[in-house]
Scaffold this motif. Structure first.
Motif, PDB file in Angstrom:
ATOM      1  N   LYS A  16       2.757  -8.887  -9.582  1.00 58.09           N
ATOM      2  CA  LYS A  16       2.265 -10.149 -10.154  1.00 58.09           C
ATOM      3  C   LYS A  16       1.960 -11.175  -9.069  1.00 58.09           C
ATOM      4  N   GLU A  17       2.722 -11.138  -7.982  1.00 60.08           N
ATOM      5  CA  GLU A  17       2.477 -12.073  -6.883  1.00 60.08           C
ATOM      6  C   GLU A  17       1.230 -11.700  -6.083  1.00 60.08           C
ATOM      7  N   ASP A  18       0.954 -10.399  -5.996  1.00 58.13           N
ATOM      8  CA  ASP A  18      -0.140  -9.928  -5.141  1.00 58.13           C
ATOM      9  C   ASP A  18      -1.484  -9.849  -5.856  1.00 58.13           C
ATOM     10  N   LEU A  19      -1.467  -9.608  -7.175  1.00 58.04           N
ATOM     11  CA  LEU A  19      -2.698  -9.308  -7.890  1.00 58.04           C
ATOM     12  C   LEU A  19      -2.814 -10.141  -9.166  1.00 58.04           C
ATOM     13  N   PRO A  20      -4.046 -10.460  -9.571  1.00 59.14           N
ATOM     14  CA  PRO A  20      -4.240 -11.257 -10.790  1.00 59.14           C
ATOM     15  C   PRO A  20      -4.082 -10.413 -12.051  1.00 59.14           C
ATOM     16  N   ALA A  21      -3.993 -11.092 -13.185  1.00 61.37           N
ATOM     17  CA  ALA A  21      -3.791 -10.404 -14.461  1.00 61.37           C
ATOM     18  C   ALA A  21      -4.965  -9.507 -14.800  1.00 61.37           C
ATOM     19  N   GLY A  79     -11.285   9.011   8.591  1.00 59.54           N
ATOM     20  CA  GLY A  79     -11.846   8.103   9.577  1.00 59.54           C
ATOM     21  C   GLY A  79     -11.475   6.648   9.379  1.00 59.54           C
ATOM     22  N   VAL A  80     -10.393   6.376   8.631  1.00 57.90           N
ATOM     23  CA  VAL A  80      -9.955   4.998   8.415  1.00 57.90           C
ATOM     24  C   VAL A  80      -8.561   4.803   9.002  1.00 57.90           C
ATOM     25  N   GLU A  81      -8.258   3.568   9.328  1.00 56.15           N
ATOM     26  CA  GLU A  81      -6.914   3.191   9.790  1.00 56.15           C
ATOM     27  C   GLU A  81      -6.181   2.530   8.629  1.00 56.15           C
ATOM     28  N   VAL A  82      -4.997   3.007   8.324  1.00 58.99           N
ATOM     29  CA  VAL A  82      -4.181   2.416   7.261  1.00 58.99           C
ATOM     30  C   VAL A  82      -3.311   1.329   7.890  1.00 58.99           C
ATOM     31  N   VAL A  83      -3.574   0.080   7.530  1.00 60.96           N
ATOM     32  CA  VAL A  83      -2.893  -1.046   8.174  1.00 60.96           C
ATOM     33  C   VAL A  83      -1.674  -1.522   7.392  1.00 60.96           C
ATOM     34  N   ASP A  84      -1.622  -1.255   6.089  1.00 61.63           N
ATOM     35  CA  ASP A  84      -0.434  -1.606   5.306  1.00 61.63           C
ATOM     36  C   ASP A  84      -0.459  -0.839   3.996  1.00 61.63           C
ATOM     37  N   GLU A  85       0.679  -0.823   3.316  1.00 63.68           N
ATOM     38  CA  GLU A  85       0.802  -0.094   2.060  1.00 63.68           C
ATOM     39  C   GLU A  85       1.761  -0.838   1.150  1.00 63.68           C
ATOM     40  N   ARG A  86       1.341  -1.043  -0.097  1.00 65.36           N
ATOM     41  CA  ARG A  86       2.151  -1.752  -1.082  1.00 65.36           C
ATOM     42  C   ARG A  86       2.359  -0.848  -2.293  1.00 65.36           C
ATOM     43  N   PRO A  87       3.562  -0.327  -2.471  1.00 70.24           N
ATOM     44  CA  PRO A  87       3.834   0.519  -3.642  1.00 70.24           C
ATOM     45  C   PRO A  87       4.349  -0.313  -4.816  1.00 70.24           C
TER      46      PRO A  87
END
Length: 217
Positions: A16-21, A79-87
Motif C-alpha cells: 500500500k505504501e509503494d503502489l496506488p490502489a 541483458g538487464v541489471e536487477v537493482v532491487d526487489e520488493r516481494p
C-alpha cells in the motif's frame, strides 16, 4: 463484490505504501487469472520519474514463494541489471496465498527497437524460460538488444550449438558476445533463415535475389 471479499485485506502495508490502489485492482485480476501454481504472469511498466533504461517488472505467482536464486540469473541472461526487489505476500480469503515480486531493472536502450514491442517480447521471453520452452543464456539478451523474439533467439542458439558439434573453436559464450555486440548481424542472420525456410515468407514472393542480397550484406 466477489473480488472485494477476497482482496479487501489481502495486500500488505508495504504494498500500500509503494503502489496506488489502481495497481492493486489490476494485480488482483492478474492473480485471479492464474489457475496453475506452476505458472506465472509478468508485467513490465515504467514508474513515474524513471529515466531511459529504467523499468520495473512485476512477477505474479500463486503458491509457494519463488526463490531469488532461480529468478535473478534468468533476468540477467536477458541483458538487464536487477537493482532491487520488493516481494509482497498476498493473503487472499478462501484461496491459496499469492505473491507479487516487483523488480527494478536497468538496461542499455539501443533506440533500435520500439519500446512497446520490446516490453511485450521481453515478457514473452521470460515466461518462455520459466516454462522450460527455451534455455536461459546470453542469447536471450538479443530480445532487448536486437528486437528478436525468444524463438528467433533460440534459432541462433541452435546454430551456435551445431557449430560447436561441428568442431568450431569458438565457444558459445564468445558467439553470444559477438551477436549481442553486433545486433544488426544477428537480425540479418534471422532474416536470412526466414527468407530461405519460412513458408509465409515464400508465399510473399521471396526470391533468390533477396537471399543473395542478405548473404552479401
Amino acid at each position: 463484490a466477489v473480488l472485494a471479499k477476497v482482496y479487501a485485506d489481502a495486500f500488505p502495508e508495504a504494498y500500500k505504501e509503494d503502489l496506488p490502489a489502481v495497481a492493486a485492482v489490476e494485480d488482483a485480476h492478474r492473480l485471479e487469472a492464474l489457475d496453475d501454481e506452476r505458472d506465472i504472469d509478468l508485467h513490465v511498466y515504467r514508474p513515474v520519474g524513471s529515466g531511459p533504461g529504467e523499468r520495473r517488472l512485476k512477477l505474479f505467482h500463486v503458491g509457494e514463494p519463488v526463490s531469488l536464486s532461480l529468478v535473478l540469473p534468468r533476468l540477467q541472461d536477458m541483458g538487464v541489471e536487477v537493482v532491487d526487489e520488493r516481494p509482497y505476500e498476498i493473503e487472499r480469503v478462501g484461496k491459496p496465498r499469492a505473491w507479487v515480486y516487483d523488480f527494478g531493472l536497468r538496461y542499455a536502450p539501443t533506440g533500435e527497437v520500439a519500446e512497446a514491442q520490446a516490453q511485450v517480447q521481453f515478457q514473452e521471453a521470460v515466461a518462455a524460460v520459466w516454462r522450460g520452452q527455451t534455455d536461459s543464456d546470453g542469447f536471450n539478451a538479443l530480445v532487448l538488444r536486437a528486437g528478436l523474439t525468444w524463438r528467433q533467439a533460440m534459432l541462433l542458439r541452435a546454430y551456435a550449438r551445431y557449430l560447436r558439434q561441428g568442431g568450431t573453436t569458438f565457444s558459445q559464450e564468445y558467439i553470444q558476445e559477438c551477436l549481442v555486440t553486433n545486433t544488426h548481424l544477428a537480425r540479418l542472420l534471422v532474416r536470412l533463415f526466414e527468407a530461405r525456410f519460412d513458408p509465409a515468407f515464400q508465399r510473399n514472393g521471396a526470391t533468390t535475389e533477396v537471399v543473395d542480397g542478405l548473404v552479401e550484406e
